[in-house]
Scaffold this motif. Structure first.
Motif, mmCIF file in Angstrom:
data_model
loop_
_atom_site.group_PDB
_atom_site.id
_atom_site.type_symbol
_atom_site.label_atom_id
_atom_site.label_comp_id
_atom_site.label_asym_id
_atom_site.label_seq_id
_atom_site.Cartn_x
_atom_site.Cartn_y
_atom_site.Cartn_z
ATOM 1 N N SER A 198 8.394 -2.324 -9.346
ATOM 2 C CA SER A 198 7.429 -3.411 -9.545
ATOM 3 C C SER A 198 6.218 -2.909 -10.320
ATOM 4 N N ALA A 199 5.732 -1.734 -9.953
ATOM 5 C CA ALA A 199 4.591 -1.149 -10.661
ATOM 6 C C ALA A 199 4.947 -0.845 -12.111
ATOM 7 N N ALA B 91 7.025 -4.149 0.088
ATOM 8 C CA ALA B 91 7.967 -4.314 -1.025
ATOM 9 C C ALA B 91 7.980 -5.758 -1.512
ATOM 10 N N ARG B 92 7.987 -6.715 -0.576
ATOM 11 C CA ARG B 92 7.936 -8.129 -0.963
ATOM 12 C C ARG B 92 6.664 -8.412 -1.756
ATOM 13 N N ARG B 93 5.563 -7.874 -1.261
ATOM 14 C CA ARG B 93 4.281 -8.112 -1.923
ATOM 15 C C ARG B 93 4.274 -7.507 -3.325
ATOM 16 N N THR C 97 6.395 -9.749 -5.621
ATOM 17 C CA THR C 97 5.643 -10.990 -5.837
ATOM 18 C C THR C 97 4.493 -10.765 -6.809
ATOM 19 N N THR C 98 3.824 -9.629 -6.700
ATOM 20 C CA THR C 98 2.710 -9.311 -7.599
ATOM 21 C C THR C 98 3.184 -9.159 -9.038
ATOM 22 N N ALA C 99 4.260 -8.417 -9.233
ATOM 23 C CA ALA C 99 4.788 -8.235 -10.592
ATOM 24 C C ALA C 99 5.202 -9.570 -11.195
ATOM 25 N N ALA D 42 -2.245 -5.878 -7.710
ATOM 26 C CA ALA D 42 -1.761 -5.037 -8.802
ATOM 27 C C ALA D 42 -2.485 -3.700 -8.807
ATOM 28 N N ARG D 43 -3.790 -3.735 -8.557
ATOM 29 C CA ARG D 43 -4.555 -2.489 -8.523
ATOM 30 C C ARG D 43 -4.024 -1.558 -7.430
ATOM 31 N N ALA D 44 -3.756 -2.120 -6.247
ATOM 32 C CA ALA D 44 -3.210 -1.311 -5.155
ATOM 33 C C ALA D 44 -1.819 -0.788 -5.500
ATOM 34 N N LEU D 45 -1.024 -1.615 -6.167
ATOM 35 C CA LEU D 45 0.332 -1.211 -6.544
ATOM 36 C C LEU D 45 0.308 -0.092 -7.578
#
Length: 202
Positions: free
Chosen positions: A53-54, A155-157, A160-162, A106-109
């Motif tokens: 995702s990242a 992982a879901r988050r 979802t963020t991407a 996104a920043r956290a990811l």
């Protein structure tokens, strides 16, 4: 055989503009589905879903940046992923608040991605005092900082963020000029050529 004794040959060309964000996001979704099954090894599926995702976010920025910013490759491609996101939001006129999703997520990811990409050894120490001797349960091990962040909900988050960032950026794209990065497609035009019978193809 064509008209007047001509030979007909056909040339088929294939053209596809590959943008890695499609593949990376599919990999993240696939890993999330596997993680949600909670089969043995699901923790590694969580790791894969979050990491891919990242990586999707950065690949997405590079694909869009090359299309909408003339000097992207020269000036921006070496920037950090979140700097790339900021540049594209400003270029595309996307209002944002860094403290709200999906930008804060996104920043956290991306921080997680950096922790994985630049992982360093970590000495984990725990101590406890008890009136009776205690033995750790079978299979127990103290967790590292990275391991503590691995959970199916995370992982879901991540996925979802991407997806949310992809949608936010795509929504502002001039689609007629950038359809090749919005859709992972290809085409194969075929052209007929008429050759004299005296010179058939070898």
């Amino acid at each position: 055989m064509g008209e007047s004794g001509q030979h007909v040959v056909f040339t088929r060309k294939e053209e596809r503009k590959f943008s890695a964000h499609h593949m990376l996001l599919r990999a993240a979704r696939h890993a999330l589905a596997d993680a949600e099954s909670e089969r043995p090894g699901w923790l590694y599926d969580v790791l894969a879903a979050m990491t891919f995702s990242a990586l999707t976010i950065e690949a997405l920025c590079n694909s869009i940046g090359r299309e909408v910013i003339h000097a992207w490759q020269r000036d921006s491609e070496a920037c950090s992923p979140m700097t790339k996101v900021r540049i594209l939001r400003e270029q595309l006129g996307i209002p944002y608040d860094d403290t709200t999703a999906p930008w804060s997520d996104a920043r956290a990811l991306i921080r997680f991605r950096n922790d994985i990409a630049h992982a360093k050894p970590e000495l984990i120490k725990n101590a406890e005092t008890s009136s009776e001797p205690r033995v750790a349960p079978l299979g127990y091990k103290p967790l590292s900082k990275i391991e503590k962040g691995l959970a199916i909900g995370q992982a879901r988050r991540a996925v979802t963020t991407a997806e949310a960032i992809k949608d936010a950026l795509f929504d502002k794209l001039p689609v007629d000029e950038t359809m090749s990065i919005v859709v992972d497609g290809w085409h194969q035009p075929t052209t007929a050529h008429f050759l004299p019978t005296e010179g058939p193809p070898a």
